[in-house]
Design a protein around this motif. Structure first.
Motif, PDB file in Angstrom:
ATOM      1  N   GLY A 156     -27.145 -29.431  -1.670  1.00 55.43           N
ATOM      2  CA  GLY A 156     -26.271 -29.086  -0.558  1.00 55.43           C
ATOM      3  C   GLY A 156     -26.887 -28.093   0.408  1.00 55.43           C
ATOM      4  N   GLU A 157     -28.054 -27.538   0.031  1.00 54.60           N
ATOM      5  CA  GLU A 157     -28.765 -26.647   0.948  1.00 54.60           C
ATOM      6  C   GLU A 157     -29.372 -27.476   2.096  1.00 54.60           C
ATOM      7  OE1 GLU A 157     -28.770 -23.394   0.736  1.00 54.60           O
ATOM      8  OE2 GLU A 157     -27.769 -23.274  -1.201  1.00 54.60           O
ATOM      9  N   GLN A 158     -29.536 -26.819   3.222  1.00 58.87           N
ATOM     10  CA  GLN A 158     -30.091 -27.526   4.382  1.00 58.87           C
ATOM     11  C   GLN A 158     -31.529 -27.975   4.130  1.00 58.87           C
ATOM     12  OE1 GLN A 158     -28.427 -28.470   7.253  1.00 58.87           O
ATOM     13  NE2 GLN A 158     -26.682 -27.813   6.017  1.00 58.87           N
ATOM     14  N   VAL A 159     -32.275 -27.133   3.406  1.00 60.94           N
ATOM     15  CA  VAL A 159     -33.669 -27.450   3.105  1.00 60.94           C
ATOM     16  C   VAL A 159     -33.881 -27.305   1.603  1.00 60.94           C
ATOM     17  CG1 VAL A 159     -34.336 -26.500   5.359  1.00 60.94           C
ATOM     18  CG2 VAL A 159     -34.607 -25.089   3.319  1.00 60.94           C
ATOM     19  N   CYS A 160     -34.858 -28.038   1.069  1.00 62.11           N
ATOM     20  CA  CYS A 160     -35.165 -27.904  -0.363  1.00 62.11           C
ATOM     21  C   CYS A 160     -35.910 -26.608  -0.668  1.00 62.11           C
ATOM     22  CB  CYS A 160     -36.001 -29.092  -0.825  1.00 62.11           C
ATOM     23  SG  CYS A 160     -35.096 -30.652  -0.817  1.00 62.11           S
ATOM     24  N   PHE A 161     -36.578 -26.053   0.334  1.00 58.22           N
ATOM     25  CA  PHE A 161     -37.378 -24.837   0.124  1.00 58.22           C
ATOM     26  C   PHE A 161     -36.519 -23.595   0.385  1.00 58.22           C
ATOM     27  CE2 PHE A 161     -40.487 -28.136   1.095  1.00 58.22           C
ATOM     28  CZ  PHE A 161     -41.422 -27.950   0.096  1.00 58.22           C
ATOM     29  N   TYR A 162     -35.495 -23.400  -0.405  1.00 63.50           N
ATOM     30  CA  TYR A 162     -34.558 -22.313  -0.131  1.00 63.50           C
ATOM     31  C   TYR A 162     -34.768 -21.107  -1.041  1.00 63.50           C
ATOM     32  CZ  TYR A 162     -31.862 -24.408  -3.953  1.00 63.50           C
ATOM     33  OH  TYR A 162     -31.472 -24.917  -5.163  1.00 63.50           O
ATOM     34  N   ARG A 163     -35.763 -21.181  -1.932  1.00 65.92           N
ATOM     35  CA  ARG A 163     -36.023 -20.029  -2.800  1.00 65.92           C
ATOM     36  C   ARG A 163     -37.449 -19.519  -2.644  1.00 65.92           C
ATOM     37  NH1 ARG A 163     -33.012 -22.076  -8.169  1.00 65.92           N
ATOM     38  NH2 ARG A 163     -34.170 -23.931  -7.553  1.00 65.92           N
ATOM     39  N   ARG A 164     -37.575 -18.227  -2.792  1.00 61.08           N
ATOM     40  CA  ARG A 164     -38.869 -17.564  -2.692  1.00 61.08           C
ATOM     41  C   ARG A 164     -39.576 -17.626  -4.036  1.00 61.08           C
ATOM     42  NH1 ARG A 164     -37.372 -12.602  -0.460  1.00 61.08           N
ATOM     43  NH2 ARG A 164     -37.822 -13.375   1.625  1.00 61.08           N
ATOM     44  N   LEU A 165     -40.878 -17.857  -3.997  1.00 64.16           N
ATOM     45  CA  LEU A 165     -41.689 -17.808  -5.212  1.00 64.16           C
ATOM     46  C   LEU A 165     -42.196 -16.393  -5.399  1.00 64.16           C
ATOM     47  CD1 LEU A 165     -42.967 -19.554  -7.490  1.00 64.16           C
ATOM     48  CD2 LEU A 165     -45.018 -19.686  -6.055  1.00 64.16           C
TER      49      LEU A 165
END
Lengths: 136, 136
Positions: free
Chosen positions: A103-112
């Motif tokens: 449901g997030e706009q982008v798949c890259f929504y978390r910081r590594l």
């Protein structure tokens, strides 16, 4: 996005020798956001070029996958680009709805972050290895 | 770029079972341009997080590769993100100089077109399967 300089024909894309696939980056053509990374083979790229909608090849399901076919969150493809050595593809898209199955706009929504520095909450933050293939 | 929601620790990245690598998308943090796609393993990601500069793993040279080590075109890493299922990484960078070994600002400088529709010039436009690994 940097200007286009020339064209490359589909036949010249270099697929991974083992899998027959190329990685595809989907970017929002309006905001510039990197939405997701998925894979395509020759047939998926051909369908994308022919239909103007983003097709991928699902590695887990071993099937062609029109993004949004079940969720409705399709990606209209404005332009397809290929990189200098022909083994990666960029879809510049206008997304209808979120790119991510979460449901997030982008798949890259978390910081590594490095190991051992994260808060407890982030350690519990679930990855979703299967969901994308099932619901996206 | 869409806001960050949470963190993922390095230990949770899911590398390809066959290669031990994840694809890494490098994006210009200021312009939003997608610069290039390369690969990293755990050690390359660790070096990137530790140094603040973009490290990759070169599949052709089978060696760690600090972007710009020979060309000077380094990428200062502002943020590293990981996707929903943990098998793709995004470097948001401030590039010093062109990302592409051809001298183009981005590696994705050509449009992908169906077979048989391209001009003669574009058919001759060389792909560069080795150059990136040697000179970038």
């Amino acid at each position: 996005m940097a200007a286009v300089k020339g064209e490359v024909e589909l036949a010249r894309v270099r697929y991974d020798a083992a899998t027959g696939l190329v990685p595809v980056v989907a970017q929002d053509a309006e905001t510039g956001d990197v939405l997701m990374l998925a894979y395509a083979d020759r047939e998926a790229l051909k369908r994308t070029l022919a239909t103007g909608y983003a097709w991928y090849y699902s590695r887990s399901r071993r099937a062609y996958w029109r993004k949004g076919a079940t969720s409705g969150n399709v990606q209209r493809v404005v332009e397809v680009r290929v990189d200098c050595d022909g083994d990666a593809v960029l879809y510049r898209v206008v997304p209808e709805g979120p790119a991510c199955h979460t449901g997030e706009q982008v798949c890259f929504y978390r910081r590594l972050v490095p190991d051992g520095v994260s808060s407890e909450a982030s350690k519990e933050g679930g990855l979703n290895p299967e969901g994308a293939a099932v619901r996206a």
